[in-house]
Design a protein around this motif. Structure first.
Motif, PDB file in Angstrom:
ATOM      1  N   LEU A 163     -86.651  25.111 -45.048  1.00  0.00           N
ATOM      2  CA  LEU A 163     -85.208  25.255 -44.835  1.00  0.00           C
ATOM      3  C   LEU A 163     -84.895  26.497 -44.006  1.00  0.00           C
ATOM      4  CD1 LEU A 163     -83.893  24.272 -48.397  1.00  0.00           C
ATOM      5  CD2 LEU A 163     -83.693  22.934 -46.287  1.00  0.00           C
ATOM      6  N   ARG A 164     -85.646  27.578 -44.252  1.00  0.00           N
ATOM      7  CA  ARG A 164     -85.432  28.790 -43.462  1.00  0.00           C
ATOM      8  C   ARG A 164     -85.781  28.552 -41.995  1.00  0.00           C
ATOM      9  NH1 ARG A 164     -88.537  31.246 -47.747  1.00  0.00           N
ATOM     10  NH2 ARG A 164     -87.149  32.146 -49.351  1.00  0.00           N
ATOM     11  N   ASP A 165     -86.889  27.832 -41.767  1.00  0.00           N
ATOM     12  CA  ASP A 165     -87.288  27.532 -40.388  1.00  0.00           C
ATOM     13  C   ASP A 165     -86.235  26.695 -39.674  1.00  0.00           C
ATOM     14  OD1 ASP A 165     -89.615  28.913 -40.825  1.00  0.00           O
ATOM     15  OD2 ASP A 165     -90.850  27.124 -41.208  1.00  0.00           O
ATOM     16  N   ILE A 166     -85.697  25.693 -40.404  1.00  0.00           N
ATOM     17  CA  ILE A 166     -84.665  24.842 -39.798  1.00  0.00           C
ATOM     18  C   ILE A 166     -83.420  25.656 -39.479  1.00  0.00           C
ATOM     19  CG2 ILE A 166     -83.088  22.920 -40.252  1.00  0.00           C
ATOM     20  CD1 ILE A 166     -85.350  21.666 -41.900  1.00  0.00           C
ATOM     21  N   LYS A 167     -83.021  26.523 -40.420  1.00  0.00           N
ATOM     22  CA  LYS A 167     -81.849  27.365 -40.198  1.00  0.00           C
ATOM     23  C   LYS A 167     -82.055  28.268 -38.989  1.00  0.00           C
ATOM     24  CE  LYS A 167     -78.871  30.772 -42.466  1.00  0.00           C
ATOM     25  NZ  LYS A 167     -78.631  31.561 -43.699  1.00  0.00           N
ATOM     26  N   SER A 168     -83.260  28.830 -38.872  1.00  0.00           N
ATOM     27  CA  SER A 168     -83.562  29.699 -37.737  1.00  0.00           C
ATOM     28  C   SER A 168     -83.490  28.935 -36.418  1.00  0.00           C
ATOM     29  CB  SER A 168     -84.952  30.299 -37.917  1.00  0.00           C
ATOM     30  OG  SER A 168     -85.311  31.087 -36.785  1.00  0.00           O
ATOM     31  N   THR A 169     -84.014  27.695 -36.423  1.00  0.00           N
ATOM     32  CA  THR A 169     -83.973  26.867 -35.213  1.00  0.00           C
ATOM     33  C   THR A 169     -82.544  26.545 -34.813  1.00  0.00           C
ATOM     34  OG1 THR A 169     -86.110  25.867 -35.755  1.00  0.00           O
ATOM     35  CG2 THR A 169     -84.726  24.691 -34.168  1.00  0.00           C
ATOM     36  N   VAL A 170     -81.719  26.207 -35.808  1.00  0.00           N
ATOM     37  CA  VAL A 170     -80.311  25.904 -35.540  1.00  0.00           C
ATOM     38  C   VAL A 170     -79.611  27.116 -34.951  1.00  0.00           C
ATOM     39  CG1 VAL A 170     -78.092  25.359 -36.623  1.00  0.00           C
ATOM     40  CG2 VAL A 170     -80.153  24.101 -37.289  1.00  0.00           C
ATOM     41  N   GLN A 171     -79.891  28.296 -35.501  1.00  0.00           N
ATOM     42  CA  GLN A 171     -79.257  29.516 -34.998  1.00  0.00           C
ATOM     43  C   GLN A 171     -79.684  29.810 -33.561  1.00  0.00           C
ATOM     44  OE1 GLN A 171     -80.449  32.344 -38.017  1.00  0.00           O
ATOM     45  NE2 GLN A 171     -78.561  32.048 -39.204  1.00  0.00           N
ATOM     46  N   GLU A 172     -80.972  29.596 -33.270  1.00  0.00           N
ATOM     47  CA  GLU A 172     -81.462  29.818 -31.909  1.00  0.00           C
ATOM     48  C   GLU A 172     -80.792  28.858 -30.922  1.00  0.00           C
ATOM     49  OE1 GLU A 172     -85.667  29.482 -31.973  1.00  0.00           O
ATOM     50  OE2 GLU A 172     -85.986  31.294 -33.164  1.00  0.00           O
ATOM     51  N   ASN A 173     -80.716  27.575 -31.331  1.00  0.00           N
ATOM     52  CA  ASN A 173     -80.070  26.591 -30.462  1.00  0.00           C
ATOM     53  C   ASN A 173     -78.592  26.919 -30.262  1.00  0.00           C
ATOM     54  OD1 ASN A 173     -82.443  25.173 -30.179  1.00  0.00           O
ATOM     55  ND2 ASN A 173     -81.972  23.698 -31.794  1.00  0.00           N
ATOM     56  N   SER A 174     -77.936  27.376 -31.328  1.00  0.00           N
ATOM     57  CA  SER A 174     -76.524  27.735 -31.234  1.00  0.00           C
ATOM     58  C   SER A 174     -76.325  28.905 -30.282  1.00  0.00           C
ATOM     59  CB  SER A 174     -75.980  28.077 -32.621  1.00  0.00           C
ATOM     60  OG  SER A 174     -74.622  28.467 -32.559  1.00  0.00           O
ATOM     61  N   SER A 175     -77.203  29.900 -30.378  1.00  0.00           N
ATOM     62  CA  SER A 175     -77.113  31.061 -29.484  1.00  0.00           C
ATOM     63  C   SER A 175     -77.340  30.661 -28.038  1.00  0.00           C
ATOM     64  CB  SER A 175     -78.144  32.121 -29.897  1.00  0.00           C
ATOM     65  OG  SER A 175     -77.884  32.601 -31.194  1.00  0.00           O
ATOM     66  N   MET A 176     -78.317  29.756 -27.822  1.00  0.00           N
ATOM     67  CA  MET A 176     -78.607  29.288 -26.476  1.00  0.00           C
ATOM     68  C   MET A 176     -77.417  28.524 -25.886  1.00  0.00           C
ATOM     69  SD  MET A 176     -81.676  26.755 -25.178  1.00  0.00           S
ATOM     70  CE  MET A 176     -82.917  27.808 -25.937  1.00  0.00           C
ATOM     71  N   LEU A 177     -76.799  27.684 -26.725  1.00  0.00           N
ATOM     72  CA  LEU A 177     -75.656  26.911 -26.269  1.00  0.00           C
ATOM     73  C   LEU A 177     -74.488  27.828 -25.911  1.00  0.00           C
ATOM     74  CD1 LEU A 177     -74.247  24.208 -25.800  1.00  0.00           C
ATOM     75  CD2 LEU A 177     -73.682  24.140 -28.235  1.00  0.00           C
ATOM     76  N   LYS A 178     -74.232  28.820 -26.752  1.00  0.00           N
ATOM     77  CA  LYS A 178     -73.142  29.761 -26.465  1.00  0.00           C
ATOM     78  C   LYS A 178     -73.379  30.499 -25.163  1.00  0.00           C
ATOM     79  CE  LYS A 178     -71.741  30.616 -31.258  1.00  0.00           C
ATOM     80  NZ  LYS A 178     -71.691  31.614 -32.364  1.00  0.00           N
ATOM     81  N   LYS A 179     -74.632  30.890 -24.924  1.00  0.00           N
ATOM     82  CA  LYS A 179     -74.957  31.590 -23.679  1.00  0.00           C
ATOM     83  C   LYS A 179     -74.756  30.687 -22.476  1.00  0.00           C
ATOM     84  CE  LYS A 179     -78.568  34.391 -21.501  1.00  0.00           C
ATOM     85  NZ  LYS A 179     -78.422  33.768 -20.184  1.00  0.00           N
ATOM     86  N   LEU A 180     -75.199  29.421 -22.590  1.00  0.00           N
ATOM     87  CA  LEU A 180     -75.009  28.476 -21.488  1.00  0.00           C
ATOM     88  C   LEU A 180     -73.545  28.270 -21.180  1.00  0.00           C
ATOM     89  CD1 LEU A 180     -77.701  25.771 -22.385  1.00  0.00           C
ATOM     90  CD2 LEU A 180     -77.707  27.261 -20.385  1.00  0.00           C
TER      91      LEU A 180
END
Length: 300
Positions: free
Chosen positions: A117-134
């Motif tokens: 669950l921690r790994d999934i949460k971390s992946t979601v946060q990374e994707n969210s950060s990437m999307l915001k930057k884009l």
């Protein structure tokens, strides 16, 4: 130019021609060809989004970034596709299975589940950060701020469309002020359109009534006044350039628009009643143009 987008219906990362995008970059025209080679050829040649005069279907998209060169856009498409595939593979290797109760799970099992669950949460946060930057990198720089006037307020404050020769003289004087000129450019650039013809047509229809447009042609031949000499013409070109319309293309489409209005005499609804009588006798105002704008018009 070429844009990398994600088709919302299929979640596919694709490359499209920038002239297929809507002004707000939330939709794109899509060619009806079954052959992928033919679709890519249409992208490469940035074809006009229509077949036999009929516009192509519009698809909802998520816009990522634009590139000058097709090769760069295809490289980014490949990278994003590989990232999606890798993310899907990771999820398939570590599925979250529903369990009736975690209280009966061994301690190691609980720890593994929590780590997953921690790994999934971390992946979601990374994707969210990437999307915001884009999204931040690709936000249109001309987007209005919270303190900006609304489009309707702009139109009202600028007194558009112009209806009489007197309106043109007044506007030419106003456009000598850099701040006022920028307001006109900002408002007119919001009108958008697909391709240079559509962009210029939308701007011209907002700037001049048809009856006033009939008083002009590009060089002022015959009994017409020269539209090319107006400061307003430069403003229109600047507004169109924000949609990647080249100066030479702007001039060509303005000439075509004025020629069409003069030849066909097309009528369209006015915002405030019939104003024909206001522009059918511009002779008295020629002297005002000569003194205020520095123009000379040929008599009949």
């Amino acid at each position: 130019m070429y844009a990398v987008v994600t088709l919302q219906d299929s979640d596919e990362v694709m490359v499209v021609a920038s002239n297929w995008l809507s002004s707000d970059k939330t939709q794109s025209y899509w060619p009806p060809f079954r052959s992928s080679e033919k679709c890519m050829e249409a992208v490469q040649n940035r074809l006009k989004p229509e077949t036999g005069g009929k516009p192509w279907e519009k698809l909802n998209i998520s816009f990522h970034k634009e590139y000058v060169f097709l090769d760069k856009a295809k490289e980014r498409q490949k990278e994003m596709t590989e990232q999606k595939e890798q993310s899907t593979q990771n999820m398939s290797k570590n599925p979250i299975l529903p369990t009736p109760s975690t209280s009966r799970m061994p301690a190691d099992g609980k720890n593994n589940l929590l780590q997953m669950l921690r790994d999934i949460k971390s992946t979601v946060q990374e994707n969210s950060s990437m999307l915001k930057k884009l999204l931040k990198d690709n936000t249109v720089s001309e987007a209005p701020s919270s303190s900006s006037l609304s489009a309707e307020d702009f139109k009202t404050s600028l007194n558009l469309p112009l209806r009489t020769i007197e309106d043109v003289v007044r506007t030419e004087n106003e456009l000598r002020n850099a701040t006022t000129r920028e307001k006109y450019v900002q408002y007119l650039s919001r009108l958008g359109g697909f391709g240079s013809k559509d962009v210029i047509k939308n701007i011209m229809q907002q700037v001049l009534t048809d009856d006033l447009a009939k008083e002009f042609n590009w060089l002022g031949r015959g009994d017409k006044k020269p539209f090319s000499k107006l400061i307003l013409t430069d403003v229109i070109r600047d507004a169109a350039s924000k949609h990647s319309v080249l100066r030479v293309d702007s001039e060509t489409e303005i000439k075509t628009y004025l020629y069409t209005i003069n030849r066909i005499g097309r009528k369209r609804p006015r915002d405030c009643g019939d104003v024909t009588s206001e522009v059918t006798s511009p002779t008295l105002l020629d002297s005002a143009f000569q003194s205020e704008i520095g123009m000379s018009f040929l008599d009949d």
